[in-house]
Motif scaffolding. Structure first.
Motif, PDB file in Angstrom:
ATOM      1  N   SER A 100      48.712  50.867  56.594  1.00 47.71           N
ATOM      2  CA  SER A 100      47.517  50.294  55.980  1.00 47.71           C
ATOM      3  C   SER A 100      46.425  50.012  57.000  1.00 47.71           C
ATOM      4  O   SER A 100      45.238  50.019  56.663  1.00 47.71           O
TER       5      SER A 100
ATOM      6  N   VAL B   1      50.907  42.417  46.652  1.00 48.71           N
ATOM      7  CA  VAL B   1      49.934  42.235  47.737  1.00 48.71           C
ATOM      8  C   VAL B   1      49.472  43.578  48.281  1.00 48.71           C
ATOM      9  O   VAL B   1      48.262  43.820  48.488  1.00 48.71           O
TER      10      VAL B   1
ATOM     11  N   CYS C 248      52.336  47.911  56.331  1.00 47.78           N
ATOM     12  CA  CYS C 248      51.268  47.232  57.071  1.00 47.78           C
ATOM     13  C   CYS C 248      50.708  48.131  58.175  1.00 47.78           C
ATOM     14  O   CYS C 248      49.479  48.219  58.373  1.00 47.78           O
TER      15      CYS C 248
ATOM     16  N   GLY D  42      45.777  45.196  48.061  1.00 50.31           N
ATOM     17  CA  GLY D  42      45.104  45.489  49.328  1.00 50.31           C
ATOM     18  C   GLY D  42      44.644  46.927  49.416  1.00 50.31           C
ATOM     19  O   GLY D  42      43.522  47.210  49.889  1.00 50.31           O
ATOM     20  N   TRP D  43      45.450  47.855  48.963  1.00 49.64           N
ATOM     21  CA  TRP D  43      45.070  49.257  49.034  1.00 49.64           C
ATOM     22  C   TRP D  43      43.935  49.570  48.063  1.00 49.64           C
ATOM     23  O   TRP D  43      43.019  50.339  48.396  1.00 49.64           O
TER      24      TRP D  43
ATOM     25  N   GLY E  75      40.908  48.009  49.679  1.00 49.22           N
ATOM     26  CA  GLY E  75      40.577  48.685  50.931  1.00 49.22           C
ATOM     27  C   GLY E  75      40.013  50.070  50.718  1.00 49.22           C
ATOM     28  O   GLY E  75      39.043  50.470  51.384  1.00 49.22           O
TER      29      GLY E  75
END
Length: 406
Positions: A82, A120, A79, A124-125, A128
């Motif tokens: 990220s 997740v 996190c 997300g990556w 993103g």
């Protein structure tokens, strides 16, 4: 000797040292390497790139420093990285060509994190990175493919590592289970062999001693009135003793290491072919009329079953000599397609009363039952149809025995 890979020899000590090193030391080295890699672009900028700023360096450090705790807290580390990685890209001071910290945390998550955390963070990556590139000026299509493929490769490498670790753990667990099972099998086989040797020694000694006692009691009675008979009694004692010693040496020989060395081989254990000699010897030594009756067509029995049959008849006749006070005994062999039935019947006083000390419930009858069960058969003992005592043992042939023993 098998040929070794040219890289295996120098890399083996390094890999072994890494496996035994402190996790924090290894992760700190990884974090320092990532920080060095992201700093190269700022320390040696290409022409036209933005100059290095302290904000950009702090954002780059924020993608590397959390990696020190990547194994202790993989999801929290992911996190933090990220958040810092897109901030560094958006800040343009300058943006990194490769997401070194992102690759490390994706690999770590795929290898160590829970399934929902892995899914997740991967989603997300991917989203993103695609969104960040879309905000970049003059973004080329190959940049999307390169960055997204790099993310997928890092995640796939971590997944392979997780699978390899699980496979290795399963192999180690299986090896431990096999070792425990092998130890249990060895202990069980040792116990069975000890029990077999104990039964054989009991049968041999009990049989020989019983015959010797009978002859020793009869010898003094006739030593003056019938010297020839007394001499025969002493000869019978000596013969019984020599036979017992021969059989004991034969049994105990399997426990000696010199059995494997070159030399004269020991005689095999007695089988059904030795029953006539056993019957004749008991009759001559104990003054007991013993008859051997065979019915049916004799068949082939496994070697250990033949030994068990001989020992069972030997023990049954020993009990007759010691406890039955009988005048005659009959040994019967009834052959059938599925095996042979051994019957030893005497005209003695019948089953012993419990606790009378005559051995009706002693180790001999227990040994008979154990021998029969070990061969997949069964034994029944008790009074005969016309009085006396009877031992009935059914022993199967090889095929039936395999079915009985499972």
């Amino acid at each position: 000797m098998p040929a070794r890979s040219p890289l295996s020899s120098p890399l083996a000590p390094v890999l072994a040292r890494l496996r035994t090193a402190s996790p924090y030391a290894v992760d700190a080295a990884v974090a320092a390497l990532v920080l060095f890699a992201v700093s190269l672009q700022w320390l040696f900028p290409d022409e036209g790139d933005d100059p290095l700023s302290w904000r950009g360096w702090l954002l780059g450090a924020a993608t590397a420093v959390p990696l020190v705790w990547r194994r202790a807290a993989p999801f929290a580390t992911a996190c933090a990285v990220s958040v810092a990685t897109p901030a560094q890209a958006v800040h343009h001071a300058p943006p990194p060509d490769l997401m070194y910290g992102g690759f490390v945390v994706l690999y770590t998550l795929a290898a160590l994190a829970r399934p929902w955390q892995r899914r997740v963070m991967l989603a997300g990556w991917l989203i993103g990175v695609a969104a960040t590139i879309s905000h970049k000026e003059d973004a080329e299509p190959f940049e999307y493919a390169f960055q997204l493929l790099s993310i997928g490769c890092a995640y796939a490498l971590g997944s392979l590592t997780r699978t390899q670790r699980a496979y290795t753990a399963e192999l180690e667990d299986r090896a431990r289970r096999l070792e425990r099972e092998r130890a249990a099998d060895t202990a069980r086989a040792t116990a069975q062999e000890r029990a077999r040797i104990a039964r054989d020694m009991h049968d041999i000694l009990a049989h020989a001693v019983s015959l010797m006692v009978v002859q020793a009691e009869a010898g003094p009675v006739v030593v003056r009135s019938d010297p020839a008979r007394a001499e025969a009694a002493f000869d019978a004692i000596a013969t019984a003793g020599r036979d017992a010693m021969t059989q004991l040496r034969r049994i105990l020989g399997v426990l000696k290491e010199e059995e494997r060395e070159p030399g004269p081989r020991r005689l095999p254990q007695p089988g059904l072919t030795a029953l006539p000699g056993l019957v004749h010897g008991v009759g001559e030594s104990a003054g007991l009329r013993v008859e051997l009756r065979t019915t049916g067509e004799p068949g082939a029995l496994p070697a250990d079953t033949e030994v068990a049959a001989y020992r069972i008849v030997q023990e049954a006749l020993t009990n007759t000599v010691k406890h039955a006070y009988a005048s005659c005994a009959v040994v019967g062999l009834d052959w059938a397609e599925d095996g042979v039935t051994l019957t030893v019947t005497d005209d003695g006083r019948g089953p012993a009363a419990p606790g009378d000390g005559t051995g009706g419930g002693g180790h001999g009858l227990i040994g008979i039952r154990e021998r029969a069960a070990a061969c997949g058969g069964e034994a029944v003992t008790g009074g005969g149809p016309d009085g006396g005592f009877r031992v009935v043992v059914r022993l199967p042939v090889a095929a039936v025995r395999r079915t009985a023993l499972g």
